[in-house]
Write an enzyme that holds these catalytic residues in place. Structure first.
Site, PDB file in Angstrom:
ATOM      1  N   THR A   1       0.852  -1.187   0.000  1.00  0.00           N
ATOM      2  CA  THR A   1       0.000   0.000   0.000  1.00  0.00           C
ATOM      3  C   THR A   1       0.890   1.241   0.000  1.00  0.00           C
ATOM      4  O   THR A   1       2.107   1.149   0.249  1.00  0.00           O
ATOM      5  CB  THR A   1      -0.953  -0.025   1.223  1.00  0.00           C
ATOM      6  N   CYS A   2       0.291   2.398  -0.275  1.00  0.00           N
ATOM      7  CA  CYS A   2       1.063   3.655  -0.287  1.00  0.00           C
ATOM      8  C   CYS A   2       0.063   4.800  -0.203  1.00  0.00           C
ATOM      9  O   CYS A   2      -0.936   4.690   0.500  1.00  0.00           O
ATOM     10  CB  CYS A   2       1.944   3.741  -1.542  1.00  0.00           C
ATOM     11  N   GLY A   3       0.300   5.889  -0.914  1.00  0.00           N
ATOM     12  CA  GLY A   3      -0.626   7.005  -0.903  1.00  0.00           C
ATOM     13  C   GLY A   3      -1.822   6.783  -1.814  1.00  0.00           C
ATOM     14  O   GLY A   3      -2.964   6.923  -1.412  1.00  0.00           O
TER      15      GLY A   3
ATOM     16  N   TRP B   1      -3.870   4.663   0.813  1.00  0.00           N
ATOM     17  CA  TRP B   1      -4.235   5.590   1.884  1.00  0.00           C
ATOM     18  C   TRP B   1      -5.246   6.639   1.445  1.00  0.00           C
ATOM     19  O   TRP B   1      -5.992   7.185   2.266  1.00  0.00           O
ATOM     20  CB  TRP B   1      -2.985   6.267   2.468  1.00  0.00           C
TER      21      TRP B   1
END
Length: 285
Positions: free
Chosen positions: A240-242, A269
């Protein structure tokens, strides 16, 4: 220099040696955060690797979603690739204007659509230009090419699946954002999002997997970064990330050292941080 693998990562030397291969297709997969005020299509029009086509991450997406650049419907992906002259039997190489960043998202998207002969250019356009290699501003000659798509659903996760994994601990959830964002010490660059991370996730900032020149570290060095972050590599992984872009750098790194039981949380996110009913954690993992 990383070992060349036409299914994950290839060097500028490899690409230069294969430029005249009839079934090679090169894509510029550059993308930038809105705050950077950069236009990747305009930059592509001004200078790109000869023969490259531009892959618009924000347009080749599910525009019905409120979230940015979500995975497109299969039919849309197929139609866009046909229009770009990318199809069955092609070796695809993707680069970006930063080194190894958004190109990894395009690589993962091709993998999701069942395409295996696809690689990221290690070091991207900056390394290509630093070596004095040819660039052009001409549009490529394109002929339609059919692509057979077999979507690999195991490579992507939605918010419900990630929420379950966070509670059950049956996956390692690995966050590619910088440590300050993961810990919740700074505000998110996208307005309206809470700060912090998904409970029970680990932090492997994508920058830790890259060398100073924008190339990816060797496979063993990438594995060591995950291990140092406390990631249990015996478990399947969700990255996952932004907004689902740099999470794919983690997926690419894992592919490099032979870990293939990974998936990307597409909403990342931008989705999780916007929902007040979803739990968040702050501080160290």
């Amino acid at each position: 220099m990383a070992q060349d693998d036409p299914r994950s990562l290839v060097s500028t030397d490899w690409l230069a040696a294969h430029m005249k291969d009839p079934d090679l297709r090169i894509l510029d997969g550059s993308w930038h955060m809105p705050a950077e005020n950069r236009d990747p299509k305009a930059e592509y029009d001004a200078a790109h690797i000869p023969g490259a086509r531009f892959f618009d991450i924000d347009e080749i997406a599910d525009l019905r979603s409120d979230l940015p650049h979500m995975v497109p419907p299969v039919e849309k992906f197929m139609s866009r690739m046909r229009a770009m002259g990318v199809g069955d039997g092609h070796q695809v190489v993707i680069y970006d204007t930063k080194g190894v960043q958004s190109a990894a998202r395009v690589w993962w998207l091709f993998k999701l659509m069942g395409q295996n002969d696809v690689a990221v250019l290690d070091g991207g356009l900056p390394k290509w230009q630093a070596e004095g290699r040819e660039i052009e501003d001409l549009p490529p000659m394109i002929r339609d090419r059919h692509m057979t798509v077999r979507r690999q659903n195991h490579l992507v996760k939605d918010v419900t699946q990630v929420s379950s994994a966070s509670k059950l601990g049956d996956y390692e959830i690995i966050d590619a954002r910088a440590a300050a964002r993961f810990k919740g010490d700074v505000e998110e660059p996208r307005a309206g999002l809470r700060s912090g991370h998904i409970p029970n996730s680990k932090n492997v900032p994508f920058a830790d997997l890259l060398n100073a020149d924008g190339t990816m570290k060797a496979a063993d060095a990438c594995r060591a970064v995950f291990e140092a972050a406390g990631v249990d590599l015996s478990k399947p992984a969700i990255t996952t990330c932004g907004s689902g872009v740099t999470a794919c750098i983690l997926a690419l790194a894992m592919e490099r050292f032979g870990k293939t039981d990974y998936a990307v949380y597409d909403g990342s996110w931008t989705e999780w941080g916007a929902f007040p009913t979803l739990p968040i954690a702050t501080g160290e993992a």
